[in-house]
Scaffold this motif. Structure first.
Motif, short mmCIF file in Angstrom:
data_model
loop_
_atom_site.label_atom_id
_atom_site.label_comp_id
_atom_site.label_asym_id
_atom_site.label_seq_id
_atom_site.Cartn_x
_atom_site.Cartn_y
_atom_site.Cartn_z
N ILE A 1 13.60 51.33 -26.69
CA ILE A 1 13.12 49.95 -26.55
C ILE A 1 14.30 49.06 -26.16
CG2 ILE A 1 12.07 47.97 -27.69
CD1 ILE A 1 10.70 49.95 -29.58
N LEU A 2 14.13 48.36 -25.05
CA LEU A 2 15.12 47.40 -24.59
C LEU A 2 14.69 46.03 -25.09
CD1 LEU A 2 17.56 46.62 -22.79
CD2 LEU A 2 15.90 46.33 -20.92
N ARG A 3 15.55 45.36 -25.84
CA ARG A 3 15.26 44.01 -26.37
C ARG A 3 16.22 43.03 -25.71
NH1 ARG A 3 14.19 47.37 -30.80
NH2 ARG A 3 12.12 47.00 -31.68
N VAL A 4 15.64 42.05 -25.03
CA VAL A 4 16.44 41.06 -24.31
C VAL A 4 16.16 39.68 -24.92
CG1 VAL A 4 17.00 40.09 -22.06
CG2 VAL A 4 16.16 42.44 -22.21
N THR A 5 17.21 38.98 -25.29
CA THR A 5 17.10 37.62 -25.80
C THR A 5 17.62 36.69 -24.73
OG1 THR A 5 17.46 38.40 -28.06
CG2 THR A 5 17.78 36.05 -27.65
N LEU A 6 16.75 35.77 -24.31
CA LEU A 6 17.07 34.85 -23.23
C LEU A 6 17.03 33.41 -23.78
CD1 LEU A 6 14.53 36.88 -21.48
CD2 LEU A 6 16.59 36.46 -20.17
N PRO A 7 18.19 32.84 -24.11
CA PRO A 7 18.22 31.48 -24.64
C PRO A 7 17.71 30.47 -23.61
CG PRO A 7 20.30 32.59 -25.03
CD PRO A 7 19.52 33.44 -24.08
N LYS A 8 16.90 29.55 -24.09
CA LYS A 8 16.37 28.51 -23.21
C LYS A 8 17.46 27.51 -22.88
CE LYS A 8 11.72 28.59 -25.21
NZ LYS A 8 10.72 27.77 -25.94
N GLN A 9 17.37 26.94 -21.69
CA GLN A 9 18.26 25.83 -21.35
C GLN A 9 17.82 24.63 -22.17
OE1 GLN A 9 18.33 25.05 -17.16
NE2 GLN A 9 19.75 26.72 -16.76
N GLU A 10 18.75 23.75 -22.44
CA GLU A 10 18.44 22.58 -23.27
C GLU A 10 17.25 21.80 -22.72
OE1 GLU A 10 19.55 21.65 -26.29
OE2 GLU A 10 20.64 23.54 -26.26
N ALA B 1 14.67 22.93 -21.29
CA ALA B 1 13.41 23.65 -21.50
C ALA B 1 12.97 23.65 -22.95
CB ALA B 1 13.57 25.09 -21.01
N LYS B 2 13.88 23.28 -23.85
CA LYS B 2 13.54 23.26 -25.28
C LYS B 2 12.64 22.08 -25.59
CE LYS B 2 17.71 25.59 -26.86
NZ LYS B 2 18.91 25.48 -27.68
N PRO B 3 11.73 22.25 -26.54
CA PRO B 3 10.86 21.13 -26.90
C PRO B 3 11.67 20.01 -27.54
CG PRO B 3 10.37 23.09 -28.22
CD PRO B 3 11.43 23.46 -27.27
N LYS B 4 11.31 18.80 -27.21
CA LYS B 4 11.99 17.62 -27.75
C LYS B 4 11.04 16.90 -28.71
CE LYS B 4 15.54 17.93 -24.94
NZ LYS B 4 16.34 19.04 -25.23
N LYS B 5 11.57 16.53 -29.84
CA LYS B 5 10.77 15.76 -30.80
C LYS B 5 10.91 14.28 -30.45
CE LYS B 5 9.80 15.08 -35.60
NZ LYS B 5 9.99 15.53 -36.97
N ILE B 6 9.78 13.63 -30.34
CA ILE B 6 9.78 12.21 -29.99
C ILE B 6 9.26 11.44 -31.20
CG2 ILE B 6 8.81 10.45 -28.47
CD1 ILE B 6 8.50 12.75 -26.39
N PRO C 1 8.61 31.85 -18.42
CA PRO C 1 7.90 30.58 -18.47
C PRO C 1 8.77 29.34 -18.34
CG PRO C 1 7.71 31.76 -20.57
CD PRO C 1 8.52 32.60 -19.66
N GLY C 2 10.09 29.49 -18.40
CA GLY C 2 10.98 28.34 -18.31
C GLY C 2 12.38 28.76 -17.91
N GLU C 3 13.26 27.79 -17.80
CA GLU C 3 14.65 28.05 -17.40
C GLU C 3 15.46 28.65 -18.55
OE1 GLU C 3 15.93 27.84 -14.29
OE2 GLU C 3 13.86 27.43 -13.74
N ARG D 1 6.31 48.92 -19.70
CA ARG D 1 5.39 48.03 -20.41
C ARG D 1 6.25 47.04 -21.19
NH1 ARG D 1 0.52 48.47 -18.32
NH2 ARG D 1 -0.83 49.13 -19.99
N ILE D 2 5.85 45.78 -21.21
CA ILE D 2 6.68 44.75 -21.85
C ILE D 2 5.86 43.86 -22.77
CG2 ILE D 2 8.30 44.64 -19.90
CD1 ILE D 2 6.70 41.66 -19.78
N ASN D 3 6.58 43.21 -23.68
CA ASN D 3 6.08 42.08 -24.45
C ASN D 3 7.00 40.91 -24.11
OD1 ASN D 3 4.10 43.56 -25.74
ND2 ASN D 3 5.32 43.91 -27.57
N LEU D 4 6.41 39.73 -23.92
CA LEU D 4 7.18 38.52 -23.66
C LEU D 4 6.69 37.47 -24.64
CD1 LEU D 4 9.05 36.64 -22.00
CD2 LEU D 4 7.15 36.33 -20.41
N ARG D 5 7.62 36.94 -25.43
CA ARG D 5 7.26 35.91 -26.40
C ARG D 5 8.39 34.88 -26.44
NH1 ARG D 5 10.01 37.23 -31.26
NH2 ARG D 5 10.92 39.30 -31.14
N GLU D 6 8.14 33.79 -27.17
CA GLU D 6 9.16 32.75 -27.28
C GLU D 6 9.09 32.07 -28.62
OE1 GLU D 6 8.56 28.76 -25.31
OE2 GLU D 6 6.91 29.86 -24.35
N ASP D 7 10.19 31.43 -28.98
CA ASP D 7 10.22 30.50 -30.10
C ASP D 7 10.85 29.22 -29.56
OD1 ASP D 7 13.00 30.94 -30.11
OD2 ASP D 7 12.94 32.24 -31.87
#
Length: 150
Positions: A129-138, A140-145, A113-115, A45-51
């Motif tokens: 509990i296995l905790r995996v941190t997957l850094p987003k590729q640049e 895939a990160k939100p850009k402020k315009i 959900p992204g690269e 069973r997993i949880n998947l979240r992002e910041d």
């Protein structure tokens, strides 16, 4: 017949049977204790979240030794696999009255959900509990315009 899917039909039948027996206490007879790979109740069973910077996967893998866990990252999918061993002495039991905790090999693929920047992935295992941190590729990160006025 073009859209007929055997697995979807089987899952629909399973849900109908669960609903039919729900009030009689027999629905648990239809629930598998453990299904490796493709099954009704995926394990782990997993949880998947992002910041803004990372995706986080937390997987419940009680009874699995960290050295029995394997992870692969490929084309936007994280695959967890391993094996939960049977507890010593359980195989000798003559009569089981209830057996809800399963054992055996498992495989679970999670679509991300992204690269991800594969070179910076980190994983930690503590108390089942296995905790995996997957850094987003640049990309895939939100850009402020900024909006130009005038």
């Amino acid at each position: 017949m073009a859209n007929w899917d055997l697995f979807r039909e089987m899952d629909s039948l399973r849900r109908e049977m669960e609903n039919a027996f729900r009030g009689f206490g027999a629905a648990r007879l239809l629930e598998p204790a453990f299904l490796p790979g493709m099954g009704v109740r995926p394990f782990p069973r997993i949880n998947l979240r992002e910041d803004a910077d990372n995706y986080y996967v937390e997987a419940l893998v009680p009874g699995v030794n960290a050295d029995q866990l394997e992870m692969t990252l490929q084309k936007g999918s994280l695959t967890l696999s391993g094996e939960r061993k049977e507890v010593e002495g359980e195989e000798q039991a003559k009569v089981w009255h209830r057996r809800e905790r399963g054992f055996g090999a498992f495989l679970r693929t999670i679509e991300l959900p992204g690269e991800v920047d594969a070179d910076k992935v980190q994983a930690a295992y503590h108390d089942g509990i296995l905790r995996v941190t997957l850094p987003k590729q640049e990309a895939a990160k939100p850009k402020k315009i900024t909006v130009q006025v005038g």
